[in-house]
Scaffold this motif. Structure first.
Motif, mmCIF file in Angstrom:
data_model
loop_
_atom_site.group_PDB
_atom_site.id
_atom_site.type_symbol
_atom_site.label_atom_id
_atom_site.label_comp_id
_atom_site.label_asym_id
_atom_site.label_seq_id
_atom_site.Cartn_x
_atom_site.Cartn_y
_atom_site.Cartn_z
ATOM 1 N N ASP A 79 0.828 -1.214 0.000
ATOM 2 C CA ASP A 79 0.000 0.000 0.000
ATOM 3 C C ASP A 79 0.861 1.262 0.000
ATOM 4 O OD1 ASP A 79 -2.664 -0.956 -0.065
ATOM 5 O OD2 ASP A 79 -2.494 -1.573 2.032
ATOM 6 N N VAL A 80 1.939 1.243 0.757
ATOM 7 C CA VAL A 80 2.848 2.397 0.829
ATOM 8 C C VAL A 80 3.510 2.633 -0.525
ATOM 9 C CG1 VAL A 80 4.979 3.235 1.900
ATOM 10 C CG2 VAL A 80 3.246 2.106 3.297
ATOM 11 N N LEU A 81 3.696 1.576 -1.276
ATOM 12 C CA LEU A 81 4.364 1.678 -2.572
ATOM 13 C C LEU A 81 3.401 1.943 -3.723
ATOM 14 C CD1 LEU A 81 6.865 -1.251 -2.072
ATOM 15 C CD2 LEU A 81 7.311 1.191 -1.824
ATOM 16 N N GLY A 82 2.135 2.198 -3.420
ATOM 17 C CA GLY A 82 1.181 2.568 -4.456
ATOM 18 C C GLY A 82 0.287 1.457 -4.943
ATOM 19 N N PHE A 83 0.258 0.328 -4.274
ATOM 20 C CA PHE A 83 -0.592 -0.787 -4.675
ATOM 21 C C PHE A 83 -1.720 -0.936 -3.657
ATOM 22 C CE2 PHE A 83 3.489 -1.555 -6.612
ATOM 23 C CZ PHE A 83 3.141 -1.883 -7.910
ATOM 24 N N VAL A 84 -2.848 -0.324 -3.959
ATOM 25 C CA VAL A 84 -3.984 -0.305 -3.034
ATOM 26 C C VAL A 84 -4.473 -1.731 -2.780
ATOM 27 C CG1 VAL A 84 -6.322 0.560 -2.669
ATOM 28 C CG2 VAL A 84 -4.636 1.966 -3.879
ATOM 29 N N GLY A 85 -4.537 -2.086 -1.500
ATOM 30 C CA GLY A 85 -4.978 -3.428 -1.124
ATOM 31 C C GLY A 85 -3.991 -4.517 -1.479
#
Length: 155
Positions: A79-85
């Protein structure tokens, strides 16, 4: 002078049309082509959807390096790296990040098919040739099941 004779006023022609045997032959040929084409098409679409996992892992690697430059450490949270969920772009693959054998400065990312498929209706769980993909901080790419996954047709 030759006279043409007509039978009851209307000349007769042979009836034109398709016989039942011809129709059965055509249907049989179409069925044979469908039994060959459908599995081939299914394999083709599975291979095409594998690119989502590979693209997500490569994007994750780039985002990891960006995160490292700002925080002097790698993140284990997709999530922190831009991958929601923790999902790829269409949700077809689920992403997970772990440290490499207890070394905090290295990471291993894995992409596995999401059960039930993604938002585009694609379910890759039936793909037995390239079940999951991994990418390490060193750039090592693998896929399971082995041996096809190691620098084979998967990556």
């Amino acid at each position: 002078m030759v006279l043409l004779q007509k039978s009851r006023g209307v000349p007769r022609r042979r009836a034109a049309g398709v016989t039942l045997i011809e129709l059965i032959v055509v249907v049989g040929i179409v069925a044979l082509l469908a039994t060959v084409a459908v599995p081939s098409y299914r394999q083709y679409t599975m291979r095409a959807h594998r690119t989502e996992a590979k693209a997500a892992l490569l994007r994750l690697a780039a985002n990891q390096e960006r995160f490292y430059l700002q925080n002097n450490r790698y993140s284990l949270d997709p999530d922190v790296l831009g991958f929601v969920g923790g999902l790829s772009e269409q949700g077809v693959y689920t992403l997970a990040i772990d440290t490499a054998a207890g070394v905090t400065q290295d990471w291993i990312a894995a992409a596995t098919p999401t059960p039930g498929g993604g938002s585009n209706g694609t379910d890759q769980t039936a793909d037995t040739e390239c079940t999951s993909f991994t990418l390490t901080s060193a750039g090592v790419r693998t896929a399971t099941p082995l041996p096809n996954g190691v620098n084979g047709r998967c990556w």
